[in-house]
Scaffold this motif. Structure first.
Motif, PDB file in Angstrom:
ATOM      1  N   LEU A   1      30.282 -35.964 -52.831  1.00 58.81           N
ATOM      2  CA  LEU A   1      31.012 -35.381 -51.706  1.00 58.81           C
ATOM      3  C   LEU A   1      30.054 -34.789 -50.674  1.00 58.81           C
ATOM      4  O   LEU A   1      30.268 -34.931 -49.464  1.00 58.81           O
ATOM      5  CB  LEU A   1      31.967 -34.301 -52.224  1.00 58.81           C
ATOM      6  CG  LEU A   1      33.183 -33.968 -51.355  1.00 58.81           C
ATOM      7  CD1 LEU A   1      34.062 -35.190 -51.163  1.00 58.81           C
ATOM      8  CD2 LEU A   1      33.985 -32.841 -51.994  1.00 58.81           C
TER       9      LEU A   1
ATOM     10  N   ALA B   1      41.415 -30.188 -49.841  1.00 60.75           N
ATOM     11  CA  ALA B   1      40.046 -30.331 -50.336  1.00 60.75           C
ATOM     12  C   ALA B   1      39.612 -29.098 -51.126  1.00 60.75           C
ATOM     13  O   ALA B   1      38.952 -29.202 -52.165  1.00 60.75           O
ATOM     14  CB  ALA B   1      39.088 -30.577 -49.172  1.00 60.75           C
TER      15      ALA B   1
ATOM     16  N   ALA C   1      38.773 -29.040 -55.310  1.00 61.57           N
ATOM     17  CA  ALA C   1      37.559 -28.533 -55.947  1.00 61.57           C
ATOM     18  C   ALA C   1      37.899 -27.532 -57.054  1.00 61.57           C
ATOM     19  O   ALA C   1      37.283 -27.545 -58.130  1.00 61.57           O
ATOM     20  CB  ALA C   1      36.658 -27.879 -54.901  1.00 61.57           C
TER      21      ALA C   1
ATOM     22  N   SER D   1      38.680 -34.757 -52.653  1.00 65.26           N
ATOM     23  CA  SER D   1      37.780 -33.721 -53.153  1.00 65.26           C
ATOM     24  C   SER D   1      37.642 -33.790 -54.667  1.00 65.26           C
ATOM     25  O   SER D   1      36.555 -33.606 -55.223  1.00 65.26           O
ATOM     26  CB  SER D   1      38.302 -32.348 -52.732  1.00 65.26           C
ATOM     27  OG  SER D   1      37.495 -31.308 -53.240  1.00 65.26           O
TER      28      SER D   1
ATOM     29  N   GLY E   1      35.086 -29.400 -49.387  1.00 62.34           N
ATOM     30  CA  GLY E   1      34.879 -29.682 -50.806  1.00 62.34           C
ATOM     31  C   GLY E   1      33.493 -29.294 -51.276  1.00 62.34           C
ATOM     32  O   GLY E   1      33.328 -28.726 -52.370  1.00 62.34           O
TER      33      GLY E   1
END
Length: 263
Positions: free
Chosen positions: A57, A93, A97, A153, A192
């Motif tokens: 990412l 996002a 995470a 994400s 992210g």
């Protein structure tokens, strides 16, 4: 560390080329290869997948900037759609995470394998999004963009395989849909990456040279060559039979999925 850095340079070159050639993010290749590299280097089994996702990412920040600038010069980016999708994407996002941080490495691996197989089947069968008849409401934009951000994400991808079909369904020309999806990859990657860096700062058993869950030698090794090879891939896309090559690329995705199942 040196071995992973050198392997990541090769991975970045190939990932950038594939991203430019097929119009999809390199995360589909980067995440499974990083997982195999990290496993071979003896990283903690519970950190392998989340570090692979987080590192992938982080690399998308730079490849997305390069892609957005190229599309902007061609006047293909519809900024009003990006502003409409942006808030949901960033919220999704961040949530993605957090969810990844709470999942076991095994569960995260299974989710990624399912996604790989899904994209592989789509490319093998040459399935393309069909235009719809209506324009999305603000509520639909928020909900759909939130899901796009969350899934992207969670898996360490730019989200083009999700964003493009959504935009095309609501009658956006493919040229603009690809440009908007590329731009949407930037907030996904930025939010992210910040999330994974903060969530992993106190994680146990992190290897040296880690920034949260992001493994910096791989990050640097991937970013440097991919920014050069992605434009090459984009040029080759106009010269090679890209549609035919997608079927071969789908085979590679199936191989990656099999490797993740048995690694």
């Amino acid at each position: 560390m040196i071995v992973i850095f050198l392997a990541s340079i090769l991975l970045g070159a190939v990932g950038g080329l594939m991203a430019g050639l097929f119009g999809i993010g390199g995360g589909l290749i980067i995440v499974p290869v990083l997982a195999l590299l990290f496993a071979a280097q003896g990283f903690s089994s519970e950190l392998i997948m989340i570090m692979s996702v987080a590192t992938s990412l982080a690399t998308i920040i730079f490849t997305s900037i390069s892609s957005v600038l190229a599309h902007h010069r061609l006047n293909a980016v519809l900024w009003n759609r990006i502003l409409a999708l942006g808030p949901g994407i960033m919220i999704g996002a961040a949530v993605g995470a957090v969810i990844a941080d709470h999942l076991s490495s095994g569960v995260l691996r299974v989710i990624f394998i399912i996604y790989l197989l899904g994209v592989g089947i789509q490319m093998a069968l040459q399935l393309k999004p069909k235009p719809g008849q209506q324009q999305p409401s603000k509520t639909l934009d928020l909900g759909a963009s939130g899901i796009m951000g969350l899934v992207s994400s969670l898996l360490g991808i730019g989200g083009g395989t999700l964003t493009v079909p959504f935009l095309v369904h609501f009658q956006m020309p493919m040229r603009n849909a690809v440009a908007v999806a590329s731009a949407c990859g930037l907030p996904i990657a930025v939010v992210g990456t910040i999330g994974y860096a903060l969530l992993g700062k106190d994680a146990l058993q992190l290897p040296d040279w880690s920034f949260g869950y992001i493994y910096m030698p791989s990050f640097l090794g991937i970013v440097l060559p991919s920014m050069y090879t992605a434009p090459i891939g984009a040029k080759l896309a106009h010269k090679l039979p890209a549609e035919k090559l997608k079927r071969y690329f789908s085979l590679l995705l199936f191989v990656m999925a099999a490797k993740l199942i048995w690694f």
